[in-house]
Design a protein around this motif. Structure first.
Motif, PDB file in Angstrom:
ATOM      1  N   ALA A 293       0.808  -1.222   0.000  1.00 17.14           N
ATOM      2  CA  ALA A 293       0.000   0.000   0.000  1.00 17.14           C
ATOM      3  C   ALA A 293       0.842   1.275   0.000  1.00 17.14           C
ATOM      4  O   ALA A 293       0.304   2.372   0.136  1.00 17.14           O
ATOM      5  CB  ALA A 293      -0.935   0.013   1.209  1.00 17.14           C
ATOM      6  N   ALA A 294       2.161   1.134  -0.155  1.00 18.71           N
ATOM      7  CA  ALA A 294       3.035   2.305  -0.052  1.00 18.71           C
ATOM      8  C   ALA A 294       2.707   3.365  -1.098  1.00 18.71           C
ATOM      9  O   ALA A 294       2.896   4.564  -0.867  1.00 18.71           O
ATOM     10  CB  ALA A 294       4.497   1.878  -0.173  1.00 18.71           C
ATOM     11  N   PHE A 295       2.211   2.927  -2.240  1.00 14.41           N
ATOM     12  CA  PHE A 295       1.852   3.870  -3.313  1.00 14.41           C
ATOM     13  C   PHE A 295       0.436   3.570  -3.810  1.00 14.41           C
ATOM     14  O   PHE A 295       0.152   3.602  -5.002  1.00 14.41           O
ATOM     15  CB  PHE A 295       2.865   3.782  -4.454  1.00 14.41           C
ATOM     16  N   ALA A 296      -0.446   3.254  -2.854  1.00 10.95           N
ATOM     17  CA  ALA A 296      -1.832   2.929  -3.185  1.00 10.95           C
ATOM     18  C   ALA A 296      -2.716   4.149  -2.949  1.00 10.95           C
ATOM     19  O   ALA A 296      -2.548   4.867  -1.961  1.00 10.95           O
ATOM     20  CB  ALA A 296      -2.316   1.753  -2.335  1.00 10.95           C
ATOM     21  N   HIS A 297      -3.658   4.358  -3.839  1.00 13.22           N
ATOM     22  CA  HIS A 297      -4.529   5.535  -3.765  1.00 13.22           C
ATOM     23  C   HIS A 297      -5.978   5.090  -3.864  1.00 13.22           C
ATOM     24  O   HIS A 297      -6.344   4.309  -4.737  1.00 13.22           O
ATOM     25  CB  HIS A 297      -4.203   6.504  -4.910  1.00 13.22           C
ATOM     26  N   LYS A 298      -6.795   5.623  -2.948  1.00 14.22           N
ATOM     27  CA  LYS A 298      -8.199   5.219  -2.875  1.00 14.22           C
ATOM     28  C   LYS A 298      -9.151   6.397  -3.052  1.00 14.22           C
ATOM     29  O   LYS A 298     -10.159   6.294  -3.740  1.00 14.22           O
ATOM     30  CB  LYS A 298      -8.458   4.525  -1.539  1.00 14.22           C
ATOM     31  N   GLY A 299      -8.840   7.522  -2.408  1.00 16.36           N
ATOM     32  CA  GLY A 299      -9.726   8.683  -2.495  1.00 16.36           C
ATOM     33  C   GLY A 299      -9.860   9.184  -3.925  1.00 16.36           C
ATOM     34  O   GLY A 299      -8.864   9.333  -4.644  1.00 16.36           O
ATOM     35  N   GLY A 300     -11.084   9.457  -4.362  1.00 21.29           N
ATOM     36  CA  GLY A 300     -11.328   9.882  -5.740  1.00 21.29           C
ATOM     37  C   GLY A 300     -10.563  11.129  -6.113  1.00 21.29           C
ATOM     38  O   GLY A 300     -10.043  11.251  -7.236  1.00 21.29           O
ATOM     39  N   ILE A 301     -10.458  12.091  -5.211  1.00 19.93           N
ATOM     40  CA  ILE A 301      -9.722  13.324  -5.489  1.00 19.93           C
ATOM     41  C   ILE A 301      -8.242  13.024  -5.702  1.00 19.93           C
ATOM     42  O   ILE A 301      -7.596  13.571  -6.613  1.00 19.93           O
ATOM     43  CB  ILE A 301      -9.907  14.326  -4.332  1.00 19.93           C
ATOM     44  N   HIS A 302      -7.702  12.127  -4.870  1.00 21.98           N
ATOM     45  CA  HIS A 302      -6.299  11.756  -5.011  1.00 21.98           C
ATOM     46  C   HIS A 302      -6.057  11.096  -6.368  1.00 21.98           C
ATOM     47  O   HIS A 302      -5.097  11.423  -7.064  1.00 21.98           O
ATOM     48  CB  HIS A 302      -5.891  10.780  -3.903  1.00 21.98           C
ATOM     49  N   VAL A 303      -6.922  10.166  -6.724  1.00 29.04           N
ATOM     50  CA  VAL A 303      -6.742   9.426  -7.974  1.00 29.04           C
ATOM     51  C   VAL A 303      -6.858  10.367  -9.169  1.00 29.04           C
ATOM     52  O   VAL A 303      -6.084  10.294 -10.126  1.00 29.04           O
ATOM     53  CB  VAL A 303      -7.762   8.279  -8.073  1.00 29.04           C
ATOM     54  N   SER A 304      -7.828  11.258  -9.108  1.00 28.50           N
ATOM     55  CA  SER A 304      -7.984  12.225 -10.198  1.00 28.50           C
ATOM     56  C   SER A 304      -6.710  13.043 -10.371  1.00 28.50           C
ATOM     57  O   SER A 304      -6.287  13.344 -11.492  1.00 28.50           O
ATOM     58  CB  SER A 304      -9.175  13.141  -9.895  1.00 28.50           C
ATOM     59  N   ALA A 305      -6.060  13.376  -9.254  1.00 25.34           N
ATOM     60  CA  ALA A 305      -4.836  14.183  -9.312  1.00 25.34           C
ATOM     61  C   ALA A 305      -3.656  13.385  -9.845  1.00 25.34           C
ATOM     62  O   ALA A 305      -2.886  13.881 -10.680  1.00 25.34           O
ATOM     63  CB  ALA A 305      -4.516  14.740  -7.930  1.00 25.34           C
ATOM     64  N   ILE A 306      -3.475  12.140  -9.388  1.00 23.09           N
ATOM     65  CA  ILE A 306      -2.310  11.380  -9.837  1.00 23.09           C
ATOM     66  C   ILE A 306      -2.428  10.999 -11.305  1.00 23.09           C
ATOM     67  O   ILE A 306      -1.415  10.747 -11.960  1.00 23.09           O
ATOM     68  CB  ILE A 306      -2.064  10.123  -8.979  1.00 23.09           C
ATOM     69  N   LEU A 307      -3.646  10.951 -11.839  1.00 19.34           N
ATOM     70  CA  LEU A 307      -3.800  10.712 -13.267  1.00 19.34           C
ATOM     71  C   LEU A 307      -3.204  11.868 -14.071  1.00 19.34           C
ATOM     72  O   LEU A 307      -2.744  11.671 -15.198  1.00 19.34           O
ATOM     73  CB  LEU A 307      -5.277  10.528 -13.620  1.00 19.34           C
ATOM     74  N   LYS A 308      -3.222  13.058 -13.482  1.00 14.88           N
ATOM     75  CA  LYS A 308      -2.626  14.226 -14.146  1.00 14.88           C
ATOM     76  C   LYS A 308      -1.122  14.263 -13.923  1.00 14.88           C
ATOM     77  O   LYS A 308      -0.351  14.525 -14.842  1.00 14.88           O
ATOM     78  CB  LYS A 308      -3.274  15.513 -13.618  1.00 14.88           C
ATOM     79  N   ASP A 309      -0.683  14.001 -12.687  1.00 12.53           N
ATOM     80  CA  ASP A 309       0.745  13.988 -12.369  1.00 12.53           C
ATOM     81  C   ASP A 309       0.912  13.245 -11.046  1.00 12.53           C
ATOM     82  O   ASP A 309       0.379  13.673 -10.020  1.00 12.53           O
ATOM     83  CB  ASP A 309       1.295  15.407 -12.245  1.00 12.53           C
ATOM     84  N   SER A 310       1.656  12.146 -11.064  1.00 13.64           N
ATOM     85  CA  SER A 310       1.781  11.304  -9.866  1.00 13.64           C
ATOM     86  C   SER A 310       2.460  12.035  -8.709  1.00 13.64           C
ATOM     87  O   SER A 310       2.300  11.642  -7.552  1.00 13.64           O
ATOM     88  CB  SER A 310       2.561  10.020 -10.195  1.00 13.64           C
TER      89      SER A 310
END
Length: 537
Positions: A293-310
């Protein structure tokens, strides 16, 4: 890249003092080889005369041709004796190791209470022992036990101990926070003074009793320490040792020190997980750098952001340490999570796709029934690929029978009988096991191995059962989470039912399907199939 830090791994010695860890000589050989590939500079193997396992290990290790220096462990000579007559020191020399670590007392309280000798005799024990090792041509490392406690109680004597080891020719002076109770600010101040006053290179050895082993190690390096002692995954007595899986990447990626090559750093996650398998200790999912889980993302806002730039929610690129980004999908996740997960798998999906909405509703419905996909990535991938018609039907279950027998005076025994159809060919197979799930696993594997020999390359590594509706007592639904490994990676699957055997079967089928379809690149379908057995409802 700045100064080089020498990495001293004591997983095979100090790590084995952790509760529940017991390594055979063969286990230690495998771990030593893996540590050598990681690029550590010293591998402490144990005491070559303390027990039969360590004796066998040091004998076999002579043929390994390690790049790292194999190091033996011992203590300074016995009181009122001589180094030449000390059997432990003699065995260290006779083992042929290029380096040895001797632990000695640096806290006057321990000299009086544990050794029950004088402060002068303790200094003589240290000097004689290191002079003996240097006379025999062995690189000598002094682990100053309880140094920080000793320094805070009697700094003059603690420093006198270090000077005596230096006078005898010790190549490294390692300061040990043996009780794990020192704070980073104290470590920095004390190491700074030692580095300024003692001529030998300084090392640091910390324990994690205050959750500060990594922080204390980094503080020591900043103060001048150039050798770091620790264990993989932080294994060790009580609360563990300093975790090299956190220390190495932090030093190298954030503090401009060189520990291992970039390529070796890429193997860190795989090394940590491999050693956890050998040690039979489950890795914490949230372990920094190398945890699942060191680089796991669950929150929708977080995921939306990492899709743009990790970089929006990741402090390093996970690939630098051999880990990977994971997007968790659950009933709480947004559409961005589904899109990211599907794109990761190369599936054509976007926010306006009706199939995305249907998949999201399907996942929410399954989680309402008790499934949980954030801890079962393999089942989730199969679910998505099934929805896009990309999966092949490896086999079809025709029937399954279980027999469980208990006779007086004997352990309970289980037998599973499965009838499956593989590419139109019926296969009937029975197998025994020490329990129903073990018997099921054995029978299904025997049925499939003639078609898929690679099924023998992986095995179940963890099995958990969670009761979902406690109020229903023995009729309650259960969720089974199953973890499987091929020693290079692990994958998790889930099954849910009011029957624990059926829930286990679902997770087991997913485990095997995932391994054969994705790990072994069995040809996938180009057209949809309705019933592929991922979750049979």
């Amino acid at each position: 890249m700045g100064n080089t830090i020498s990495i001293f791994d004591t997983t095979l010695r100090d790590g084995t003092q952790g509760e529940g860890i017991s390594l055979s000589a063969e286990d230690k050989i495998k771990i030593a080889q893996k540590l050598d590939l990681l690029g550590v500079h010293y591998i402490e193997g144990g005491n070559p005369g303390s027990n039969s396992k360590d004796i066998e290990f040091f004998q076999r290790a002579k043929g390994l041709r390690l790049n790292a220096k194999l190091t033996a462990f011992g203590s300074t000579r016995r009181k009122n004796s001589t180094a030449e007559q000390d059997s432990s020191l003699v065995r260290i020399v006779e083992s042929g190791v290029p380096a040895a670590t001797l632990v000695g007392k640096s806290w006057d309280f321990h000299v009086h209470t544990a050794l029950q000798t004088t402060l002068e005799e303790n200094l003589a024990m240290i000097y004689d022992s290191f002079a003996y090792l240097k006379q025999k041509g062995v690189e000598a490392i002094f682990d100053a036990e309880h140094f920080f406690d000793g320094y805070k109680h009697n700094p003059d004597y603690a420093l006198a101990v270090l000077r005596k080891a230096h006078e005898a020719g010790a190549d490294w002076i390692v300061l040990c926070d043996t009780n794990g109770g020192t704070l980073p600010s104290e470590v920095h101040a004390i190491v700074s003074r030692v580095a300024a006053e003692i001529g030998s290179p300084i090392g640091i050895h910390t324990h994690n009793d205050c959750e500060l082993a990594v922080a204390n190690t980094l503080a020591a390096v900043q103060a001048g320490a150039r050798q770091v002692q620790g264990t993989i995954n932080g294994y060790g007595e009580r609360c563990g040792n300093a975790n090299l899986c956190s220390i190495i990447p932090t030093l190298q990626l954030k503090m401009d020190y060189r520990c291992v090559s970039d390529e070796q750093l890429h193997s860190l996650t795989q090394t940590a997980r491999y050693i956890s398998e050998i040690a039979n200790v489950h890795m914490p999912v949230a372990q920094p750098y190398v945890g699942n889980a060191a680089f796991a993302h669950k929150g929708g806002i977080h995921v939306s952001a990492i899709l743009k730039d990790s970089k929006t929610y990741e402090h390093i690129r996970p690939e630098l340490v051999g880990n990977k980004q994971r997007v968790l999908v659950s009933e709480l996740a947004g559409q961005s999570n589904i899109i990211s997960k599907a794109q990761e798998l190369g599936l054509d999906i976007n926010a306006n796709n009706e199939k995305t909405k249907r998949i999201m509703e399907r996942i929410k419905d399954l989680e309402h029934q008790g499934y949980q996909f954030e801890g079962a990535d393999a089942s989730l991938e199969l679910l998505l690929r099934d929805a896009f018609g990309e999966m092949k039907e490896i086999f079809k279950l025709e029937s399954l029978k279980m027999l469980v027998e208990k006779t007086n005076g004997h352990a309970m025994n289980a037998e599973a009988i499965v009838k499956v159809n593989v590419d139109g060919q019926p296969v009937y197979m029975a197998a025994e096991g020490n329990g129903p799930v073990n018997a099921l696993n054995n029978a299904l594997r025997k049925a499939l191995e003639q078609f898929y020999p690679s099924i023998n390359d992986f095995h179940l590594s963890d099995y958990k059962v969670r009761v979902i509706d406690e109020k229903d007592a023995t009729a309650a639904k259960v969720r089974v989470l199953m973890e499987t490994t091929d020693f290079k990676s692990t994958w998790s699957t889930v099954g849910v039912s009011s029957n624990v055997i059926e829930a286990s079967w679902e997770a087991l089928v997913d485990s095997i399907r995932y391994a054969l379809l994705t790990k072994n690149k069995i040809e996938m379908l180009d057209e949809p199939r309705e019933e592929l057995g991922l979750i049979n409802h």
